[in-house]
Scaffold this motif. Sequence first.
Motif, PDB file in Angstrom:
ATOM      1  N   ASN A  80      -0.845   0.152  -1.886  1.00 30.63           N
ATOM      2  CA  ASN A  80       0.298   0.599  -2.670  1.00 30.63           C
ATOM      3  C   ASN A  80      -0.006   1.971  -3.236  1.00 30.63           C
ATOM      4  O   ASN A  80      -1.106   2.224  -3.720  1.00 30.63           O
ATOM      5  CB  ASN A  80       0.571  -0.365  -3.830  1.00 30.63           C
ATOM      6  N   TYR A  81       0.962   2.838  -3.206  1.00 35.74           N
ATOM      7  CA  TYR A  81       0.745   4.202  -3.664  1.00 35.74           C
ATOM      8  C   TYR A  81       0.471   4.262  -5.165  1.00 35.74           C
ATOM      9  O   TYR A  81      -0.338   5.050  -5.610  1.00 35.74           O
ATOM     10  CB  TYR A  81       1.957   5.066  -3.308  1.00 35.74           C
ATOM     11  N   HIS A  82       1.104   3.423  -5.939  1.00 37.09           N
ATOM     12  CA  HIS A  82       0.961   3.472  -7.400  1.00 37.09           C
ATOM     13  C   HIS A  82       0.038   2.383  -7.945  1.00 37.09           C
ATOM     14  O   HIS A  82       0.075   2.058  -9.113  1.00 37.09           O
ATOM     15  CB  HIS A  82       2.335   3.362  -8.070  1.00 37.09           C
ATOM     16  N   SER A  83      -0.802   1.836  -7.100  1.00 37.11           N
ATOM     17  CA  SER A  83      -1.671   0.751  -7.525  1.00 37.11           C
ATOM     18  C   SER A  83      -2.987   1.282  -8.086  1.00 37.11           C
ATOM     19  O   SER A  83      -3.484   2.310  -7.673  1.00 37.11           O
ATOM     20  CB  SER A  83      -1.972  -0.166  -6.335  1.00 37.11           C
ATOM     21  N   GLU A  84      -3.534   0.540  -9.014  1.00 32.44           N
ATOM     22  CA  GLU A  84      -4.865   0.847  -9.558  1.00 32.44           C
ATOM     23  C   GLU A  84      -5.950   0.111  -8.773  1.00 32.44           C
ATOM     24  O   GLU A  84      -7.115   0.391  -8.922  1.00 32.44           O
ATOM     25  CB  GLU A  84      -4.939   0.406 -11.032  1.00 32.44           C
ATOM     26  N   GLU A  85      -5.561  -0.846  -7.953  1.00 25.73           N
ATOM     27  CA  GLU A  85      -6.512  -1.711  -7.249  1.00 25.73           C
ATOM     28  C   GLU A  85      -6.403  -1.494  -5.744  1.00 25.73           C
ATOM     29  O   GLU A  85      -5.341  -1.675  -5.160  1.00 25.73           O
ATOM     30  CB  GLU A  85      -6.206  -3.180  -7.590  1.00 25.73           C
ATOM     31  N   ILE A  86      -7.492  -1.112  -5.116  1.00 22.28           N
ATOM     32  CA  ILE A  86      -7.475  -0.794  -3.683  1.00 22.28           C
ATOM     33  C   ILE A  86      -7.370  -2.050  -2.813  1.00 22.28           C
ATOM     34  O   ILE A  86      -6.932  -1.985  -1.681  1.00 22.28           O
ATOM     35  CB  ILE A  86      -8.704   0.059  -3.300  1.00 22.28           C
ATOM     36  N   ASN A  87      -7.750  -3.221  -3.328  1.00 25.59           N
ATOM     37  CA  ASN A  87      -7.688  -4.456  -2.547  1.00 25.59           C
ATOM     38  C   ASN A  87      -6.453  -5.298  -2.836  1.00 25.59           C
ATOM     39  O   ASN A  87      -6.341  -6.406  -2.344  1.00 25.59           O
ATOM     40  CB  ASN A  87      -8.952  -5.289  -2.776  1.00 25.59           C
ATOM     41  N   PRO A  91       3.186  -5.818  -1.528  1.00 26.61           N
ATOM     42  CA  PRO A  91       4.325  -6.745  -1.677  1.00 26.61           C
ATOM     43  C   PRO A  91       5.176  -6.814  -0.405  1.00 26.61           C
ATOM     44  O   PRO A  91       5.246  -5.849   0.362  1.00 26.61           O
ATOM     45  CB  PRO A  91       5.129  -6.145  -2.839  1.00 26.61           C
ATOM     46  N   TRP A  92       5.836  -7.958  -0.213  1.00 30.70           N
ATOM     47  CA  TRP A  92       6.671  -8.171   0.965  1.00 30.70           C
ATOM     48  C   TRP A  92       7.690  -7.045   1.138  1.00 30.70           C
ATOM     49  O   TRP A  92       7.897  -6.560   2.251  1.00 30.70           O
ATOM     50  CB  TRP A  92       7.400  -9.511   0.874  1.00 30.70           C
ATOM     51  N   LYS A  93       8.319  -6.663   0.059  1.00 25.20           N
ATOM     52  CA  LYS A  93       9.354  -5.624   0.114  1.00 25.20           C
ATOM     53  C   LYS A  93       8.794  -4.340   0.731  1.00 25.20           C
ATOM     54  O   LYS A  93       9.408  -3.748   1.615  1.00 25.20           O
ATOM     55  CB  LYS A  93       9.892  -5.358  -1.294  1.00 25.20           C
ATOM     56  N   ASN A  94       7.629  -3.932   0.298  1.00 26.35           N
ATOM     57  CA  ASN A  94       7.036  -2.694   0.798  1.00 26.35           C
ATOM     58  C   ASN A  94       6.620  -2.823   2.261  1.00 26.35           C
ATOM     59  O   ASN A  94       6.762  -1.881   3.032  1.00 26.35           O
ATOM     60  CB  ASN A  94       5.831  -2.306  -0.059  1.00 26.35           C
ATOM     61  N   VAL A  95       6.097  -3.982   2.627  1.00 26.68           N
ATOM     62  CA  VAL A  95       5.680  -4.211   4.014  1.00 26.68           C
ATOM     63  C   VAL A  95       6.889  -4.129   4.941  1.00 26.68           C
ATOM     64  O   VAL A  95       6.833  -3.501   6.004  1.00 26.68           O
ATOM     65  CB  VAL A  95       4.969  -5.574   4.154  1.00 26.68           C
ATOM     66  N   ILE A  96       7.980  -4.749   4.541  1.00 25.92           N
ATOM     67  CA  ILE A  96       9.185  -4.721   5.366  1.00 25.92           C
ATOM     68  C   ILE A  96       9.774  -3.313   5.406  1.00 25.92           C
ATOM     69  O   ILE A  96      10.213  -2.846   6.464  1.00 25.92           O
ATOM     70  CB  ILE A  96      10.194  -5.775   4.881  1.00 25.92           C
ATOM     71  N   LEU A  97       9.748  -2.612   4.291  1.00 32.16           N
ATOM     72  CA  LEU A  97      10.235  -1.229   4.278  1.00 32.16           C
ATOM     73  C   LEU A  97       9.427  -0.341   5.223  1.00 32.16           C
ATOM     74  O   LEU A  97       9.968   0.584   5.833  1.00 32.16           O
ATOM     75  CB  LEU A  97      10.209  -0.653   2.862  1.00 32.16           C
ATOM     76  N   ARG A  98       8.127  -0.614   5.369  1.00 35.89           N
ATOM     77  CA  ARG A  98       7.303   0.158   6.315  1.00 35.89           C
ATOM     78  C   ARG A  98       7.805  -0.017   7.750  1.00 35.89           C
ATOM     79  O   ARG A  98       7.626   0.859   8.582  1.00 35.89           O
ATOM     80  CB  ARG A  98       5.839  -0.286   6.261  1.00 35.89           C
ATOM     81  N   HIS A 170       7.582   6.611   6.754  1.00 33.98           N
ATOM     82  CA  HIS A 170       7.619   5.188   6.398  1.00 33.98           C
ATOM     83  C   HIS A 170       6.712   4.890   5.198  1.00 33.98           C
ATOM     84  O   HIS A 170       6.978   3.968   4.447  1.00 33.98           O
ATOM     85  CB  HIS A 170       7.328   4.275   7.600  1.00 33.98           C
ATOM     86  N   ASP A 171       5.651   5.664   4.992  1.00 35.02           N
ATOM     87  CA  ASP A 171       4.822   5.506   3.791  1.00 35.02           C
ATOM     88  C   ASP A 171       5.610   5.911   2.540  1.00 35.02           C
ATOM     89  O   ASP A 171       5.513   5.257   1.505  1.00 35.02           O
ATOM     90  CB  ASP A 171       3.560   6.377   3.865  1.00 35.02           C
ATOM     91  N   LEU A 172       6.360   6.990   2.640  1.00 36.26           N
ATOM     92  CA  LEU A 172       7.154   7.442   1.499  1.00 36.26           C
ATOM     93  C   LEU A 172       8.240   6.431   1.158  1.00 36.26           C
ATOM     94  O   LEU A 172       8.462   6.129  -0.012  1.00 36.26           O
ATOM     95  CB  LEU A 172       7.767   8.816   1.790  1.00 36.26           C
ATOM     96  N   ILE A 173       8.902   5.899   2.190  1.00 35.82           N
ATOM     97  CA  ILE A 173       9.960   4.904   1.970  1.00 35.82           C
ATOM     98  C   ILE A 173       9.384   3.648   1.317  1.00 35.82           C
ATOM     99  O   ILE A 173       9.964   3.101   0.379  1.00 35.82           O
ATOM    100  CB  ILE A 173      10.656   4.551   3.301  1.00 35.82           C
ATOM    101  N   ALA A 174       8.230   3.194   1.793  1.00 38.38           N
ATOM    102  CA  ALA A 174       7.637   1.942   1.317  1.00 38.38           C
ATOM    103  C   ALA A 174       6.710   2.126   0.116  1.00 38.38           C
ATOM    104  O   ALA A 174       6.188   1.146  -0.406  1.00 38.38           O
ATOM    105  CB  ALA A 174       6.867   1.267   2.442  1.00 38.38           C
ATOM    106  N   LYS A 175       6.494   3.354  -0.307  1.00 37.60           N
ATOM    107  CA  LYS A 175       5.587   3.660  -1.418  1.00 37.60           C
ATOM    108  C   LYS A 175       4.178   3.130  -1.140  1.00 37.60           C
ATOM    109  O   LYS A 175       3.582   2.427  -1.951  1.00 37.60           O
ATOM    110  CB  LYS A 175       6.136   3.114  -2.733  1.00 37.60           C
ATOM    111  N   THR A 176       3.673   3.495   0.053  1.00 42.79           N
ATOM    112  CA  THR A 176       2.315   3.113   0.451  1.00 42.79           C
ATOM    113  C   THR A 176       1.566   4.350   0.887  1.00 42.79           C
ATOM    114  O   THR A 176       2.143   5.423   1.034  1.00 42.79           O
ATOM    115  CB  THR A 176       2.346   2.107   1.624  1.00 42.79           C
TER     116      THR A 176
END
Length: 181
Positions: A80-87, A91-98, A170-176
């Motif tokens: 996740n682009y805005h995550s503090e945790e690399i592991n 989320p499902w929403k982001n995976v599908i958006l990718r 697709h990374d920008l759309i999914a925030k990854t």
Amino acid sequence: MSDFYYYEAGYGKRIGAYLIDSIIILLPTLIFCFYFSSNQNVFLIGFVLLQILCRLYFILMNRFYNGTIGKKLLKIKIINYHSEEINEKIPWKNVILRQILDIICVIPQIVIPVISVLLINNWQGYQTFSYALKYYKSSPMGKLFMFLSIIITILEIITMLKNEENRSLHDLIAKTIVVEE
């Protein structure tokens, strides 16, 4: 992005991972098409199922393993682009958006021609599918969808090249973001 430290995955590793995944998907597809090309019902149903399985491969692998087999082999992962945790799991929403852009490209170029083959009464195996695909791609609707697919692909590449973090569209759309493990 937050303050934790990571290295963005380079273009070479991302392209390499995509090529590995393409081979993983292509081999069963070719084997299936070769063995079932003479049976209309099995071929058409199987071909659509293979397309669904292909999308599921990317969705499930990205959701549960933060990357596909190609990414794992090249030691890169999606976070996740805005995550503090690399592991943290994506989320499902982001995976599908990718996968949205791939789905937009695949449905018009593969599913619609398969449906058009269903409308042809004189099924002759793969040759009939090939003919229907050629006819569809030369039609105005087929040309429009091919053009849109090419534009999306170009936008993906330009976005990745112009972005400091190598994030594609697709990374920008999914925030990854894809990073080194």
